[in-house]
Design a protein around this motif. Sequence first.
Motif, mmCIF file in Angstrom:
data_model
loop_
_atom_site.group_PDB
_atom_site.id
_atom_site.type_symbol
_atom_site.label_atom_id
_atom_site.label_comp_id
_atom_site.label_asym_id
_atom_site.label_seq_id
_atom_site.Cartn_x
_atom_site.Cartn_y
_atom_site.Cartn_z
ATOM 1 N N HIS A 51 -0.552 9.307 -0.017
ATOM 2 C CA HIS A 51 -0.963 7.993 -0.520
ATOM 3 C C HIS A 51 -0.170 7.590 -1.767
ATOM 4 C CE1 HIS A 51 -4.235 7.147 2.242
ATOM 5 N NE2 HIS A 51 -4.573 8.425 2.169
ATOM 6 N N THR A 52 0.148 8.553 -2.620
ATOM 7 C CA THR A 52 0.963 8.246 -3.802
ATOM 8 C C THR A 52 2.343 7.760 -3.385
ATOM 9 O OG1 THR A 52 -0.187 9.920 -5.110
ATOM 10 C CG2 THR A 52 1.949 9.190 -5.912
ATOM 11 N N THR A 53 2.948 8.449 -2.408
ATOM 12 C CA THR A 53 4.276 8.062 -1.913
ATOM 13 C C THR A 53 4.222 6.698 -1.245
ATOM 14 O OG1 THR A 53 4.839 10.390 -1.562
ATOM 15 C CG2 THR A 53 6.176 8.759 -0.418
ATOM 16 N N LEU A 54 3.179 6.456 -0.467
ATOM 17 C CA LEU A 54 3.032 5.167 0.222
ATOM 18 C C LEU A 54 2.930 4.026 -0.783
ATOM 19 C CD1 LEU A 54 2.660 3.826 3.022
ATOM 20 C CD2 LEU A 54 0.194 4.159 2.729
ATOM 21 N N GLU A 55 2.137 4.232 -1.835
ATOM 22 C CA GLU A 55 1.940 3.188 -2.839
ATOM 23 C C GLU A 55 3.203 2.923 -3.649
ATOM 24 O OE1 GLU A 55 -1.354 4.615 -5.074
ATOM 25 O OE2 GLU A 55 -2.786 4.371 -3.411
ATOM 26 N N SER A 56 4.093 3.914 -3.717
ATOM 27 C CA SER A 56 5.310 3.765 -4.525
ATOM 28 C C SER A 56 6.471 3.141 -3.743
ATOM 29 C CB SER A 56 5.758 5.128 -5.075
ATOM 30 O OG SER A 56 6.186 5.985 -4.030
ATOM 31 N N LEU A 57 6.278 2.881 -2.448
ATOM 32 C CA LEU A 57 7.354 2.292 -1.653
ATOM 33 C C LEU A 57 7.671 0.877 -2.145
ATOM 34 C CD1 LEU A 57 6.383 3.357 1.990
ATOM 35 C CD2 LEU A 57 8.186 4.313 0.555
ATOM 36 N N PRO A 58 8.949 0.545 -2.204
ATOM 37 C CA PRO A 58 9.341 -0.786 -2.709
ATOM 38 C C PRO A 58 9.194 -1.876 -1.656
ATOM 39 C CG PRO A 58 11.298 0.472 -2.166
ATOM 40 C CD PRO A 58 10.119 1.396 -1.925
ATOM 41 N N LEU A 59 7.990 -1.982 -1.105
ATOM 42 C CA LEU A 59 7.699 -3.013 -0.106
ATOM 43 C C LEU A 59 6.352 -3.640 -0.425
ATOM 44 C CD1 LEU A 59 8.613 -1.546 3.425
ATOM 45 C CD2 LEU A 59 9.671 -3.506 2.308
ATOM 46 N N PRO A 60 6.219 -4.958 -0.276
ATOM 47 C CA PRO A 60 4.899 -5.579 -0.435
ATOM 48 C C PRO A 60 3.947 -5.095 0.652
ATOM 49 C CG PRO A 60 6.599 -7.223 0.063
ATOM 50 C CD PRO A 60 7.281 -5.908 0.021
ATOM 51 N N ALA A 61 2.657 -5.190 0.371
ATOM 52 C CA ALA A 61 1.637 -4.661 1.289
ATOM 53 C C ALA A 61 1.744 -5.264 2.680
ATOM 54 C CB ALA A 61 0.246 -4.910 0.708
ATOM 55 N N ASP A 62 2.037 -6.568 2.782
ATOM 56 C CA ASP A 62 2.102 -7.192 4.100
ATOM 57 C C ASP A 62 3.289 -6.678 4.913
ATOM 58 O OD1 ASP A 62 3.833 -8.402 2.308
ATOM 59 O OD2 ASP A 62 3.757 -10.344 3.301
ATOM 60 N N GLU A 63 4.383 -6.297 4.239
ATOM 61 C CA GLU A 63 5.537 -5.745 4.950
ATOM 62 C C GLU A 63 5.294 -4.299 5.369
ATOM 63 O OE1 GLU A 63 9.467 -6.392 3.437
ATOM 64 O OE2 GLU A 63 8.860 -8.243 2.431
ATOM 65 N N LEU A 64 4.503 -3.567 4.583
ATOM 66 C CA LEU A 64 4.165 -2.196 4.953
ATOM 67 C C LEU A 64 3.436 -2.168 6.293
ATOM 68 C CD1 LEU A 64 2.901 -0.616 1.594
ATOM 69 C CD2 LEU A 64 4.992 -0.051 2.823
ATOM 70 N N ALA A 65 2.624 -3.190 6.522
ATOM 71 C CA ALA A 65 1.810 -3.228 7.735
ATOM 72 C C ALA A 65 2.625 -3.509 8.986
ATOM 73 C CB ALA A 65 0.703 -4.277 7.586
ATOM 74 N N VAL A 66 3.817 -4.080 8.830
ATOM 75 C CA VAL A 66 4.607 -4.440 10.010
ATOM 76 C C VAL A 66 5.883 -3.607 10.149
ATOM 77 C CG1 VAL A 66 3.728 -6.794 10.064
ATOM 78 C CG2 VAL A 66 5.801 -6.292 8.750
ATOM 79 N N ASN A 67 6.290 -2.918 9.092
ATOM 80 C CA ASN A 67 7.478 -2.061 9.197
ATOM 81 C C ASN A 67 7.171 -0.912 10.153
ATOM 82 O OD1 ASN A 67 9.300 0.237 8.577
ATOM 83 N ND2 ASN A 67 10.110 -1.144 7.023
ATOM 84 N N PRO A 68 7.840 -0.815 11.304
ATOM 85 C CA PRO A 68 7.455 0.192 12.308
ATOM 86 C C PRO A 68 7.578 1.626 11.823
ATOM 87 C CG PRO A 68 9.584 -0.786 12.849
ATOM 88 C CD PRO A 68 9.017 -1.597 11.729
#
Length: 265
Positions: A123-140
């Motif tokens: 979860h720490t790594t996921l939160e640190s990704l340089p992507l907005p939340a809406d893009e995280l949901a669609v990035n395959p």
Amino acid sequence: MSSSQLPGLYKELLRAFTSRPSDLQKTGQLLTQLKIVLIETGLIFPQRDHKPNELVVARDILEIGAFWSIRTKDVPSFDRYFAQLQTFYNDYSSVLPMSEREYPIRGLNLIRLLIQNRIADFHTTLESLPLPADELAVNPFIKHPVNLERWLMEGSYSKVWKAREEAPAEEYKFFVDSLMGTIRNEIASCEEAAYDSLPLKDAGTLLFFKSQSELLAFAQQRNWQVNLTAETITFAHKGEEKLDIPKEKLIANNLAYARELEQIV
């Protein structure tokens, strides 16, 4: 080994890695040589005096190394390549063009954390990704490990099993297979505690095995007694420890679940 050898070795690496199928042995040999060049030229831990095109080549080499590690099933090697790539992904993101391999590799790292049961790090790594939340949901490449984590927490193991065929890259299947190995062992421990025996067919369905031979090999590893005539597995219980388990209810629920899975798998 001099920096003048870098372009030629890099072209050889691309040819070996992108051939169909990849020449993994040649790729590994070239990676070893190229890492020496990167160290000698300071590109493995770059400073600001390097040209952007040199940094792109260094990043490409390390990314190929990360994929090569997965294809050769060398997880510690993947860890090292991923750690070296962080400088390029984080410190040079404003200098270098986006790499098409970046998010596939970031996604592989997330699944690796799941396999190692490092949920907090996931979860720490996921939160640190340089992507907005809406893009995280669609990035395959990110959506896949996020779904895996949710299904694991829900205990929806059939969805984890089916996720192998929905992997956004071939390398993801290696980690999903490893994840299924962990899941099978957890299910097997529950079966040993809850049941004295099970029909072979039901045990195979619960453990997501496609063939009886796979089930029999697994049963041998767990020291289960297999009766091929009666088509049953008897579980080896450790000691005489008694557990207060609602066996009849568990058996009814799990066999119903098994039958549903049979229709899915």
